[in-house]
Design a protein around this motif. Structure first.
Motif, PDB file in Angstrom:
ATOM      1  N   MET A 119       0.832  -1.199   0.000  1.00  0.00           N
ATOM      2  CA  MET A 119       0.000   0.000   0.000  1.00  0.00           C
ATOM      3  C   MET A 119       0.869   1.252   0.000  1.00  0.00           C
ATOM      4  SD  MET A 119      -3.209  -0.961   0.279  1.00  0.00           S
ATOM      5  CE  MET A 119      -4.048   0.414   1.004  1.00  0.00           C
ATOM      6  N   VAL A 120       0.440   2.265  -0.743  1.00  0.00           N
ATOM      7  CA  VAL A 120       1.037   3.594  -0.662  1.00  0.00           C
ATOM      8  C   VAL A 120       0.113   4.393   0.248  1.00  0.00           C
ATOM      9  CG1 VAL A 120       1.656   5.706  -1.898  1.00  0.00           C
ATOM     10  CG2 VAL A 120       1.981   3.480  -2.991  1.00  0.00           C
ATOM     11  N   LEU A 121       0.630   4.781   1.416  1.00  0.00           N
ATOM     12  CA  LEU A 121      -0.154   5.558   2.370  1.00  0.00           C
ATOM     13  C   LEU A 121       0.264   7.015   2.241  1.00  0.00           C
ATOM     14  CD1 LEU A 121       0.234   3.129   5.376  1.00  0.00           C
ATOM     15  CD2 LEU A 121      -1.644   3.259   3.731  1.00  0.00           C
ATOM     16  N   GLN A 122      -0.706   7.882   1.987  1.00  0.00           N
ATOM     17  CA  GLN A 122      -0.423   9.297   1.778  1.00  0.00           C
ATOM     18  C   GLN A 122      -1.336  10.133   2.662  1.00  0.00           C
ATOM     19  OE1 GLN A 122       1.930  11.020  -0.456  1.00  0.00           O
ATOM     20  NE2 GLN A 122       1.279  12.531   1.053  1.00  0.00           N
ATOM     21  N   GLY A 123      -0.728  10.952   3.496  1.00  0.00           N
ATOM     22  CA  GLY A 123      -1.497  11.880   4.299  1.00  0.00           C
ATOM     23  C   GLY A 123      -1.912  13.079   3.475  1.00  0.00           C
ATOM     24  N   PHE A 134      -7.002  13.681   6.021  1.00  0.00           N
ATOM     25  CA  PHE A 134      -7.280  12.251   5.994  1.00  0.00           C
ATOM     26  C   PHE A 134      -6.091  11.519   5.400  1.00  0.00           C
ATOM     27  CE2 PHE A 134      -9.145  14.327   2.333  1.00  0.00           C
ATOM     28  CZ  PHE A 134      -8.810  13.533   1.252  1.00  0.00           C
ATOM     29  N   ILE A 135      -6.134  10.215   5.457  1.00  0.00           N
ATOM     30  CA  ILE A 135      -5.088   9.362   4.896  1.00  0.00           C
ATOM     31  C   ILE A 135      -5.704   8.517   3.788  1.00  0.00           C
ATOM     32  CG2 ILE A 135      -3.517   7.436   5.342  1.00  0.00           C
ATOM     33  CD1 ILE A 135      -3.173   8.550   8.160  1.00  0.00           C
ATOM     34  N   VAL A 136      -4.987   8.405   2.684  1.00  0.00           N
ATOM     35  CA  VAL A 136      -5.427   7.602   1.552  1.00  0.00           C
ATOM     36  C   VAL A 136      -4.487   6.413   1.426  1.00  0.00           C
ATOM     37  CG1 VAL A 136      -5.723   7.584  -0.949  1.00  0.00           C
ATOM     38  CG2 VAL A 136      -6.364   9.598   0.349  1.00  0.00           C
ATOM     39  N   GLY A 137      -5.050   5.245   1.191  1.00  0.00           N
ATOM     40  CA  GLY A 137      -4.271   4.048   0.907  1.00  0.00           C
ATOM     41  C   GLY A 137      -4.479   3.650  -0.542  1.00  0.00           C
ATOM     42  N   LEU A 138      -3.404   3.603  -1.319  1.00  0.00           N
ATOM     43  CA  LEU A 138      -3.475   3.216  -2.729  1.00  0.00           C
ATOM     44  C   LEU A 138      -2.741   1.902  -2.923  1.00  0.00           C
ATOM     45  CD1 LEU A 138      -2.445   6.660  -4.259  1.00  0.00           C
ATOM     46  CD2 LEU A 138      -4.764   5.773  -4.042  1.00  0.00           C
TER      47      LEU A 138
END
Length: 159
Positions: A119-123, A134-138
């Motif tokens: 997963m790429v976790l991006q704040g 929020f945080i997005v998981g790609l």
């Protein structure tokens, strides 16, 4: 100590934190530009410029994972570049809730992404937004959204 080499990073906001892997130094520079240098000689190997819209914002960092350089951009995209060439592998736009003017662009990607368990976790930073960021998981390989909710949703990502 003696300076071995130097590279200009261009005009604009810049908070470059380099990452080095296998003798190559990668860093995010101003105006959504990513540079790759031979870490020993300072020779520039490639550069990538994401064509930003609006005002440039400083980035705190990028991420490396396998053959990918993961880059957050000023206009709410996360881009994966091929580490050896700078070629775009994928480019994903992060959607945000709509807000009335003057809060048209209250969100930004400033922090470095984190890669864990595929997963790429991006704040996502929020400025003057009551509900906050929020945080997005790609998904690292197919870039489908795996999680797009407020920060509490991070519990659904098993690291």
């Amino acid at each position: 100590l003696k300076e071995a080499w130097r590279a200009d990073l261009g005009d604009g906001p810049n908070m470059a934190t380099p990452l080095v892997h296998d003798g190559v130094m990668f860093l995010a520079s101003a105006k959504d530009t990513v540079l790759a240098f031979d870490a020993a000689s300072g020779e520039q190997l490639w550069s990538y410029e994401h064509r930003p819209t609006g005002f440039p914002s400083p980035k705190i960092g990028i991420a490396l994972h396998g053959d990918k350089v993961i880059v957050p951009t000023q206009n709410m995209h996360v881009v994966a570049l091929e580490a050896s060439t700078g070629r775009v592998i994928w480019n994903h736009e992060i959607s945000t809730p709509d807000h009335d003017s003057p809060l048209r662009l209250p969100y930004s990607l400033r922090g470095a992404p984190l890669v864990a368990n595929g997963m790429v976790l991006q704040g996502v930073t929020a400025t003057m937004i009551p509900e906050g960021g929020f945080i997005v998981g790609l998904d690292l390989e197919c870039i489908d959204y795996s999680t797009e909710n407020f920060t509490e949703s991070i519990q659904n990502v098993h690291l």
